[in-house]
Design a protein around this motif. Sequence first.
Motif, PDB file in Angstrom:
ATOM      1  N   ALA A 135     -12.649  -0.220 -13.756  1.00 37.41           N
ATOM      2  CA  ALA A 135     -14.071  -0.386 -14.057  1.00 37.41           C
ATOM      3  C   ALA A 135     -14.721   0.920 -14.481  1.00 37.41           C
ATOM      4  O   ALA A 135     -15.850   0.930 -14.968  1.00 37.41           O
ATOM      5  N   PHE A 136     -13.997   2.037 -14.308  1.00 40.62           N
ATOM      6  CA  PHE A 136     -14.543   3.344 -14.677  1.00 40.62           C
ATOM      7  C   PHE A 136     -14.061   3.684 -16.077  1.00 40.62           C
ATOM      8  O   PHE A 136     -12.868   3.896 -16.304  1.00 40.62           O
ATOM      9  N   PRO A 137     -14.947   3.759 -17.067  1.00 41.81           N
ATOM     10  CA  PRO A 137     -14.542   3.926 -18.474  1.00 41.81           C
ATOM     11  C   PRO A 137     -14.206   5.379 -18.806  1.00 41.81           C
ATOM     12  O   PRO A 137     -15.056   6.163 -19.196  1.00 41.81           O
ATOM     13  N   TYR A 138     -12.937   5.722 -18.655  1.00 39.85           N
ATOM     14  CA  TYR A 138     -12.525   7.114 -18.864  1.00 39.85           C
ATOM     15  C   TYR A 138     -11.608   7.239 -20.073  1.00 39.85           C
ATOM     16  O   TYR A 138     -10.935   6.287 -20.482  1.00 39.85           O
ATOM     17  N   THR A 139     -11.567   8.441 -20.634  1.00 41.11           N
ATOM     18  CA  THR A 139     -10.496   8.824 -21.546  1.00 41.11           C
ATOM     19  C   THR A 139     -10.063  10.224 -21.177  1.00 41.11           C
ATOM     20  O   THR A 139     -10.876  11.050 -20.749  1.00 41.11           O
ATOM     21  N   ALA A 140      -8.761  10.485 -21.280  1.00 36.38           N
ATOM     22  CA  ALA A 140      -8.206  11.804 -20.974  1.00 36.38           C
ATOM     23  C   ALA A 140      -7.683  12.415 -22.263  1.00 36.38           C
ATOM     24  O   ALA A 140      -6.724  11.899 -22.852  1.00 36.38           O
ATOM     25  N   VAL A 141      -8.321  13.489 -22.713  1.00 32.11           N
ATOM     26  CA  VAL A 141      -7.905  14.155 -23.946  1.00 32.11           C
ATOM     27  C   VAL A 141      -6.830  15.176 -23.597  1.00 32.11           C
ATOM     28  O   VAL A 141      -7.111  16.194 -22.958  1.00 32.11           O
ATOM     29  N   ARG A 142      -5.608  14.891 -23.997  1.00 39.65           N
ATOM     30  CA  ARG A 142      -4.476  15.779 -23.708  1.00 39.65           C
ATOM     31  C   ARG A 142      -4.408  16.839 -24.805  1.00 39.65           C
ATOM     32  O   ARG A 142      -3.946  16.582 -25.908  1.00 39.65           O
ATOM     33  N   VAL A 143      -4.894  18.017 -24.459  1.00 40.69           N
ATOM     34  CA  VAL A 143      -5.116  19.080 -25.433  1.00 40.69           C
ATOM     35  C   VAL A 143      -3.841  19.900 -25.641  1.00 40.69           C
ATOM     36  O   VAL A 143      -3.208  20.348 -24.682  1.00 40.69           O
ATOM     37  N   ALA A 144      -3.476  20.103 -26.896  1.00 35.63           N
ATOM     38  CA  ALA A 144      -2.345  20.962 -27.238  1.00 35.63           C
ATOM     39  C   ALA A 144      -2.692  22.417 -26.924  1.00 35.63           C
ATOM     40  O   ALA A 144      -3.819  22.745 -26.537  1.00 35.63           O
ATOM     41  N   HIS A 145      -1.731  23.328 -27.088  1.00 32.01           N
ATOM     42  CA  HIS A 145      -1.987  24.754 -26.904  1.00 32.01           C
ATOM     43  C   HIS A 145      -3.053  25.187 -27.909  1.00 32.01           C
ATOM     44  O   HIS A 145      -2.947  24.917 -29.104  1.00 32.01           O
ATOM     45  N   VAL A 146      -4.074  25.873 -27.417  1.00 33.33           N
ATOM     46  CA  VAL A 146      -5.230  26.225 -28.245  1.00 33.33           C
ATOM     47  C   VAL A 146      -5.104  27.667 -28.724  1.00 33.33           C
ATOM     48  O   VAL A 146      -4.799  28.572 -27.943  1.00 33.33           O
ATOM     49  N   ALA A 178     -14.997  12.484 -29.797  1.00 31.35           N
ATOM     50  CA  ALA A 178     -14.606  11.561 -28.727  1.00 31.35           C
ATOM     51  C   ALA A 178     -15.811  11.076 -27.929  1.00 31.35           C
ATOM     52  O   ALA A 178     -15.818   9.939 -27.434  1.00 31.35           O
ATOM     53  N   VAL A 179     -16.832  11.918 -27.804  1.00 30.94           N
ATOM     54  CA  VAL A 179     -18.039  11.518 -27.081  1.00 30.94           C
ATOM     55  C   VAL A 179     -18.640  10.256 -27.687  1.00 30.94           C
ATOM     56  O   VAL A 179     -19.136   9.377 -26.966  1.00 30.94           O
ATOM     57  N   GLY A 180     -18.590  10.130 -28.986  1.00 33.05           N
ATOM     58  CA  GLY A 180     -19.209   9.007 -29.665  1.00 33.05           C
ATOM     59  C   GLY A 180     -18.311   7.798 -29.884  1.00 33.05           C
ATOM     60  O   GLY A 180     -18.731   6.833 -30.523  1.00 33.05           O
ATOM     61  N   GLN A 181     -17.089   7.852 -29.380  1.00 33.71           N
ATOM     62  CA  GLN A 181     -16.154   6.745 -29.558  1.00 33.71           C
ATOM     63  C   GLN A 181     -16.160   5.809 -28.347  1.00 33.71           C
ATOM     64  O   GLN A 181     -16.816   6.078 -27.344  1.00 33.71           O
ATOM     65  N   GLU A 182     -15.397   4.719 -28.439  1.00 32.67           N
ATOM     66  CA  GLU A 182     -15.351   3.741 -27.352  1.00 32.67           C
ATOM     67  C   GLU A 182     -13.952   3.564 -26.772  1.00 32.67           C
ATOM     68  O   GLU A 182     -13.792   2.839 -25.787  1.00 32.67           O
ATOM     69  N   PHE A 183     -12.945   4.193 -27.334  1.00 33.84           N
ATOM     70  CA  PHE A 183     -11.587   4.009 -26.821  1.00 33.84           C
ATOM     71  C   PHE A 183     -11.473   4.596 -25.407  1.00 33.84           C
ATOM     72  O   PHE A 183     -12.249   5.480 -25.015  1.00 33.84           O
ATOM     73  N   THR A 184     -10.503   4.138 -24.667  1.00 34.45           N
ATOM     74  CA  THR A 184     -10.273   4.628 -23.310  1.00 34.45           C
ATOM     75  C   THR A 184      -8.803   4.993 -23.147  1.00 34.45           C
ATOM     76  O   THR A 184      -7.977   4.737 -24.014  1.00 34.45           O
ATOM     77  N   GLY A 185      -8.490   5.598 -22.006  1.00 36.97           N
ATOM     78  CA  GLY A 185      -7.120   5.985 -21.707  1.00 36.97           C
ATOM     79  C   GLY A 185      -6.750   7.325 -22.306  1.00 36.97           C
ATOM     80  O   GLY A 185      -7.585   8.010 -22.921  1.00 36.97           O
TER      81      GLY A 185
END
Length: 296
Positions: A154-165, A213-220
């Motif tokens: 029920a918690f709408p989250y997404t995890a952005v897996r960031v490459a080496h910056v 990503a802030v403006g999108q609706e995808f999750t996970g």
Amino acid sequence: MRDVLVIGGNRYFGKRLIDRLLAAGDRVTVLNRGSAPPPAGAVHLVADRDDERALAEALDGRVFDAVVDQVCYTPRQAAIARRVLSGRTPRYVMTSTVEVYEHQDSPTAVTEDAVDPREVAVDPELPWDEPEFLDAHYGEGKRQAEAVLAAAPAFPYTAVRVAHVLGGDDDFTGRLAHYADRLRTGEPITVPATNHPATYIHVEEIADFLFWAVGQEFTGPVNAASHGTLTTDEIVARIPGGPARFQEVEAGEVSPFSFFRSYGMDNSRATRLGFAFTDARQWLPQAVAETLGKDH
């Protein structure tokens, strides 16, 4: 106008994200422990995100269109965020890391399915509050944090897996400087006998990605990496000085961006969702020049 809460975000790509949100006309609230003020135009809330009561009090009566959590490193922190923010936002974006794939030694770029947070065991009793433990278990902490979020559908989250910056004149890691120093002094650059390539992303591009990503609706989970991979040789070749002396080792400490296993991420999910990545080889010279500056 959106109301966006950023937890952390005082430096590097976090501050660039805040700048982008403000420039877009969003109402931005920055929450941190008071270590640094946010940019002009942002609302500043002071609280320790590890203190659930203090976090809840700081956010009392506030709701947000989106939350970007830049400093969620452990399952305890994720559980606090989930409890406090549930009902306050329809979108929670956690910055995760390529390090969640540290046990996936794949010859090809890994997709998000390689680490399903719903299948990750969570142990909140581990000594997550000890800096040395957390530093040594960075990838595990992020994996378990994702697992806590994924356990609450029920918690709408997404995890952005960031490459080496890479890139920017405010890169605080010192990793490119490590190579520049070795080239200047003639000291050997220690690398694995079989040195694997990795995926990277420019500091401006990951700020762009998080803003998007802030403006999108995808999750996970979603991988965020520029197209292509880079090797240690390719990175070092862009740094003035030399010639480079590489010393191969079978085990032990190696130079930054040198890997005993593959660290390639597949970015096709984000691409399908509509984000256009650049190519790492195109921006690498710029990133080196930005970080090392005129002194190198």
